[in-house]
Each structure stands twice: as structure tokens, then as C-alpha cells.
Design a protein around this motif. Sequence first.
Motif, mmCIF file in Angstrom:
data_model
loop_
_atom_site.group_PDB
_atom_site.id
_atom_site.type_symbol
_atom_site.label_atom_id
_atom_site.label_comp_id
_atom_site.label_asym_id
_atom_site.label_seq_id
_atom_site.Cartn_x
_atom_site.Cartn_y
_atom_site.Cartn_z
ATOM 1 N N ARG A 96 0.807 -1.228 0.007
ATOM 2 C CA ARG A 96 -0.190 0.184 -0.137
ATOM 3 C C ARG A 96 0.975 1.141 0.123
ATOM 4 O O ARG A 96 0.360 2.299 -0.595
ATOM 5 C CB ARG A 96 -0.900 -0.091 1.166
ATOM 6 C CG ARG A 96 -2.079 -1.127 1.243
ATOM 7 C CD ARG A 96 -2.735 -1.162 2.472
ATOM 8 N NE ARG A 96 -3.703 0.197 2.347
ATOM 9 C CZ ARG A 96 -4.535 0.117 3.458
ATOM 10 N NH1 ARG A 96 -4.723 -0.871 4.559
ATOM 11 N NH2 ARG A 96 -5.419 1.213 3.507
ATOM 12 N N ASP A 117 -5.359 -7.708 -5.547
ATOM 13 C CA ASP A 117 -5.893 -6.357 -5.526
ATOM 14 C C ASP A 117 -7.110 -6.357 -6.474
ATOM 15 O O ASP A 117 -7.138 -6.233 -7.470
ATOM 16 C CB ASP A 117 -4.692 -5.431 -5.971
ATOM 17 C CG ASP A 117 -5.067 -4.057 -5.881
ATOM 18 O OD1 ASP A 117 -6.355 -3.773 -5.522
ATOM 19 O OD2 ASP A 117 -4.262 -3.157 -5.802
ATOM 20 N N ASP A 119 -9.148 -3.939 -6.492
ATOM 21 C CA ASP A 119 -9.434 -2.541 -7.059
ATOM 22 C C ASP A 119 -8.789 -2.451 -8.499
ATOM 23 O O ASP A 119 -9.313 -2.034 -9.564
ATOM 24 C CB ASP A 119 -9.175 -1.439 -6.053
ATOM 25 C CG ASP A 119 -10.056 -1.544 -4.749
ATOM 26 O OD1 ASP A 119 -11.292 -2.052 -4.841
ATOM 27 O OD2 ASP A 119 -9.375 -1.066 -3.721
ATOM 28 N N ARG A 120 -7.690 -2.912 -8.431
ATOM 29 C CA ARG A 120 -6.759 -2.760 -9.829
ATOM 30 C C ARG A 120 -6.891 -4.011 -10.713
ATOM 31 O O ARG A 120 -6.487 -4.189 -11.619
ATOM 32 C CB ARG A 120 -5.198 -2.520 -9.400
ATOM 33 C CG ARG A 120 -4.960 -1.344 -8.579
ATOM 34 C CD ARG A 120 -3.365 -1.288 -8.275
ATOM 35 N NE ARG A 120 -3.096 0.133 -7.454
ATOM 36 C CZ ARG A 120 -2.021 0.344 -7.154
ATOM 37 N NH1 ARG A 120 -0.838 -0.517 -7.264
ATOM 38 N NH2 ARG A 120 -2.063 1.617 -6.602
ATOM 39 N N ARG A 121 -7.722 -4.915 -10.085
ATOM 40 C CA ARG A 121 -8.129 -6.195 -10.841
ATOM 41 C C ARG A 121 -6.608 -7.031 -11.264
ATOM 42 O O ARG A 121 -6.525 -7.178 -12.465
ATOM 43 C CB ARG A 121 -8.772 -5.944 -12.012
ATOM 44 C CG ARG A 121 -10.294 -5.617 -11.685
ATOM 45 C CD ARG A 121 -11.204 -5.016 -12.899
ATOM 46 N NE ARG A 121 -11.149 -6.192 -13.776
ATOM 47 C CZ ARG A 121 -11.901 -7.409 -13.738
ATOM 48 N NH1 ARG A 121 -12.734 -7.703 -12.878
ATOM 49 N NH2 ARG A 121 -12.051 -8.218 -14.582
ATOM 50 N N GLN A 122 -5.660 -7.340 -10.194
ATOM 51 C CA GLN A 122 -4.527 -7.849 -10.540
ATOM 52 C C GLN A 122 -4.053 -8.826 -9.504
ATOM 53 O O GLN A 122 -4.634 -8.710 -8.057
ATOM 54 C CB GLN A 122 -3.556 -6.472 -10.356
ATOM 55 C CG GLN A 122 -3.203 -5.793 -11.406
ATOM 56 C CD GLN A 122 -2.497 -4.738 -11.274
ATOM 57 O OE1 GLN A 122 -1.657 -4.201 -10.287
ATOM 58 N NE2 GLN A 122 -1.863 -4.264 -12.529
ATOM 59 N N HIS A 124 -0.829 -10.618 -7.698
ATOM 60 C CA HIS A 124 0.421 -10.710 -7.580
ATOM 61 C C HIS A 124 1.311 -11.942 -6.998
ATOM 62 O O HIS A 124 0.428 -12.289 -6.001
ATOM 63 C CB HIS A 124 1.033 -9.437 -6.911
ATOM 64 C CG HIS A 124 0.586 -8.222 -7.415
ATOM 65 N ND1 HIS A 124 1.199 -7.527 -7.983
ATOM 66 C CD2 HIS A 124 -0.738 -7.533 -6.941
ATOM 67 C CE1 HIS A 124 0.358 -6.156 -8.587
ATOM 68 N NE2 HIS A 124 -0.595 -6.163 -7.814
ATOM 69 N N THR A 197 3.046 -10.015 -12.079
ATOM 70 C CA THR A 197 1.785 -9.449 -11.888
ATOM 71 C C THR A 197 0.887 -9.880 -13.077
ATOM 72 O O THR A 197 1.105 -9.717 -14.184
ATOM 73 C CB THR A 197 1.888 -7.970 -11.996
ATOM 74 O OG1 THR A 197 2.841 -7.721 -10.902
ATOM 75 C CG2 THR A 197 0.728 -7.208 -12.161
ATOM 76 N N SER A 199 -2.912 -9.240 -14.920
ATOM 77 C CA SER A 199 -3.695 -8.403 -14.807
ATOM 78 C C SER A 199 -5.144 -8.693 -15.547
ATOM 79 O O SER A 199 -4.788 -9.327 -16.813
ATOM 80 C CB SER A 199 -3.374 -7.073 -15.793
ATOM 81 O OG SER A 199 -2.362 -6.499 -15.081
ATOM 82 N N ASP A 201 -7.825 -7.462 -16.598
ATOM 83 C CA ASP A 201 -8.451 -6.672 -17.896
ATOM 84 C C ASP A 201 -7.728 -7.274 -19.308
ATOM 85 O O ASP A 201 -8.679 -7.065 -20.051
ATOM 86 C CB ASP A 201 -8.303 -5.299 -17.395
ATOM 87 C CG ASP A 201 -9.176 -4.838 -16.421
ATOM 88 O OD1 ASP A 201 -10.218 -5.572 -16.124
ATOM 89 O OD2 ASP A 201 -8.903 -3.725 -15.672
#
Length: 586
Positions: A96, A117, A119-122, A124, A197, A199, A201
Motif C-alpha cells: 500500500r 488487488d 480494485d486494480r484487478r491484479q 501478484h 503481476t 492483470s 483486464d
Amino acid sequence: MAGFVGACSRALSVTEASVARAAQMTVYSPKATEAPVYSDRALIVHRSFFGFLETTRNHAQAGGLHVWVDGEIYNQSELATAPGEVFADTLLQHYRDGRLEQLLARVDGVYIALLYDTDRRQLHILVDRYGLRPFYLYHGQGHLLFGAEVKCFLELEPFTPRIRRDVVDSFMHLEHFLGDTTWFEGVWVAAPSTWYTYSLDDDSLRQKRYWTWAAMKPRTLTLDEAAEEMGMLLDQANKSRAIHDGYTVGVALSGGMDSRAILAAVHEQKPPTYTFGIEGSADVAVAKQVVAVAGVTHVAYDTHVDHWLEQRFSGIWKTDGMFNVYHMHYSHLMDKIAAVMDVNLSGFLGDAVIGGTYLSKKGKTFLSQRINPEVARHYYGPYYTQCDLNDSFFDLDKVDPYLFYNRGRRMIGMGAEEAAKIIPQRVPFMDNKLMELSYALPDEYRVNSRVYYRALLRKYPAFYKTIPNASSGLPLMEHPTLAYTLRKKYNKLVYAVKYKLGIPTSYTDVYNWIKVPETAAAIRRLLDPKTALYAQYTSDNYVTKFLEPHVQGKHNYMKQVMGAVTVEIWLQQVFNKKYRRYEAKH
């Protein structure tokens, strides 16, 4: 080793039931179990684990961020930002604050961590510094699939197993895999010191290194100063990994130097110990002398057993066919050993990290130089191209980073993995401070174990001054005389000749066990190219090339024969679901 299994995708087609089945495949011990970790429309995660090791919370959450940790951290007190904070909390806080990369470079542990995450659609994925917690990835068909073992992918719907033909011959020649390769196309082992990472999207997977060997800075110390500091750090590393909370930590003893150093450091805790070998084994004889000094309980197991070959097949399954069955000397003893200890302190790579054994190969020694094509070919022949020599991860004027990445992690590490399926392993020699000292020293200090042996003699004299090394037949000597040196060379030559002739020298007598008519016939049937699966991936006939010359006494091909058995049994386990578990014959 237990761990995470799961799938991530914006259009997830993997079911929770399949992830659960995949995770269950990694459970081999009644002390272990599997359980769901998390599930939503984009991510399903399960985890297998040893319940007795679950002494602290391994999950943290804040808003749309989830953190899960599998493994152990040994310097959490140095990393925590608040009293009582566990590693998952520390990861979350640093993520964070945008300081995660700096944190990861400081972690001393063996672990895999997931940070989701929403919110970020990730998603890790974080891998420990030296890649000691094996973890496998597959990115394709709009999915990221991951698992603690290669076999997990067999249960995950988008995946279809396809064998890589290029690794069959290399495994037969080297006995292990190189780089990030596995048997399956598209499946690779996660790289050390790496932050992946994924993603959702755009279905992309990126990676970056948070630490490289270039961080190892040279120091100017005399040999005596280095030995004193090494002894101190080795003692601290062993004690830090001998911690326990209601479970038993033991030591597997061989006749060598590494496991003896572990016992010397922690013997006051009275850990249980064991050794294995055939009758008359030098390892067993030396171990008895060591435990007499330590004053601890000890069991010596005989590795000669009926149906020895079949009993090793389940070990092939445990190691995903990536460890030559020849080396599975005590597969049949795992359950017995687990009855006397819950965790083992392993001498994993002590001889290489401190003793410098990787610096020499086939009569040549390579000091103070970065890995290059000429050196890599000397070690691995034409197969060296399966690992990228130009990777900045290896940027240190030593060959060890490359050899540890390959032989250390992909062969010796798989041996530790087989044991870890039943008995979790802790590896004190991989302690960050100990590693950083060792690789800060000139290679001339490490070669031939100069600084290592001096450190052992000074820190633990009672364990080394009079008790011999099983392979050399001599105790350590800080300032070797000419007579001592000549005797040591003679003993090593005798050892090499015995090995060449197939005379038992240590744990087993596989050379002759293969020749037993019943066993030879069973291997002949298994490797018959007319029916064997391996024939689809190589033009070699393993019966005529390796088995028959060995049985006839023309060559010592015991490792090649066992390598061929490994390949065929693994293929049978994958495609025909045979030989996955050993069932005793009555």
C-alpha cells in the motif's frame, strides 16, 4: 511440498471442484490437509499445508486487498512495522505504501505469497529470494493457472498436457532440468526473486526481479576472520531454524560435514536423528560416532528392502518425474521417519554454498568469473542453452549463481522436495546472512572447503577433530600435512574406482540390484520401446542402449537405467494414471 493451487481469469472456466482435486493431489501425509483459501468470479485458490506448522496467521486483508503467505519467514522481527505483526501484514502495508520491492529484497525465508488487488484487478505472485519454494505457472487460453506441483495442472480444465521433446534427452544426460523448464509445454517453474503481476483486464502477465546476485558485495577479510564469522553465522542460522512450537524438529545425519554442523549447533535441544544406508555403510558408521558426541537419540535405517524399485515409483509421482529415481534412497522410509520427527533440518547445499564444490567439474576449476557459454557448456554440454546465460540475475563474478539456479535448485532441490512431501525441510545453509558472507569472500577461500573446514574446526572441534568424513575416511585438519593430503587423495581415488566398478560405497547397491534377474526382467518389460510411452519422444532404445550393457557388466549405467525408468513411469503416471501410489505386495 504443500502450497497454493489455483486459477485466475476474467472469464474463469476452472471450477472450484477441480482446484480442490488439484490441491488434494499435493497431500501425501496424514499430518497434511488441503482447504479453500478464496473464491470469487475471477480467482479460485486452495492450499495444502501441514497443520502443525500453522502457528501464526498467514492472511491479511484491508479493503479490496488480500494477502496470503505459504512458507516460513526467519527475520520477521527485522521486517515488522509494528509489534505482533505477521508477514502477511507487513507485505500488505508495504504494498500500500509503494515499498514492497525494497521489503522483498530484505526477506530471509522460504515462501510464496499471493497479493490479490480487487480494485486494480491484479493478482501478484511473490517468490522467495533463491526460489526455494517451488511454484509452477501456466499462462494461456485466457487463464493464469498456478500450483505447488506440476501434476496440479492435470486437474485444471483449460490445460492439456503436452510433453516437451527437447527436455527428454537433457534429463537423461543431466538427471535434472535446466532454467525454468518442466515436462509440460507452457508450464514453467517460477523464477527466484521475482514479482509476477497478472492483470485481469488484458490477460497480461508481467514480471520483474526485486533482487539479483549483484547485490552480493565483496568484503576484505583474512581467512581466519572469515572462518570466525562463518562459524558464528552458521550457528545462528541453525538455531533460528530449530525453533518449534509443540512439534519435533530433527536432523537427518549423513557421514559428511553439513548435517553434522547442524547437529553440533542444536544438539543441546536433543533433537532426534537418523541415518540410512546398506549394511556396512560408512555413513551409518560415522553418524554413530557423531551422535555419541552429541548425546542424542538415533535410528539407523537399512535401505535394502524387498520390491525396492516399485517402492520408489511413488517418489517419481511426488517429484513430478523431475528427480532421477536412482537418488530416492529412502523413499520407503519416509513414513517411519515421520513417526519420530515432524520437521527436518537439512544440510541442503552446504557443501556448495560454503564448501565451494560447484567451483570444480571434470578436472577444471572456475574461480572469480561470471558464467559464460564456455563454462556453461563444460558443465551441461549442449543443453546449457535451456537457461539464459545473459540473465542479469547471474551478474556476479562467480559461477555459483548459475549452477545453484540449475543443479542446486532443479536437482538437489528436488531431492529435498521428495522428503518434504512427508517431512517439511528447513535449510539453514540458505540463511541470507550466511549466504551474503560466503559470496562476499574470494573463491580462493571457498574452493576445496578451505574456509568452511576451518570454521567447523574452530566452532565445533569435538565434532570434527577426530571423527572422519565418510567419503574421505579422514577427520578434518586445519593445516593438512603432506601425508594427510596424499592419504585423502588415495581414499578418494579408491572411492571413484569402487563407484566405476559398481562396488557399494554408501547408501545403496543399485548397481547390483538392477542385475537381479527378476528386477532386470521387470525393467526390460517396462522400457520395451514397442509398448513404452517414452518411445514417442526419443529415438533412443533405453533397453539396448543402457539396460543390457549394464546387466552384462560392460558399463556402469545404473543412473541412466534409473533415469529411463523415471521417464517412463512419469509418462505412465500422467497419461495412464498408473504407478501413482505404491501398494505393498502380500
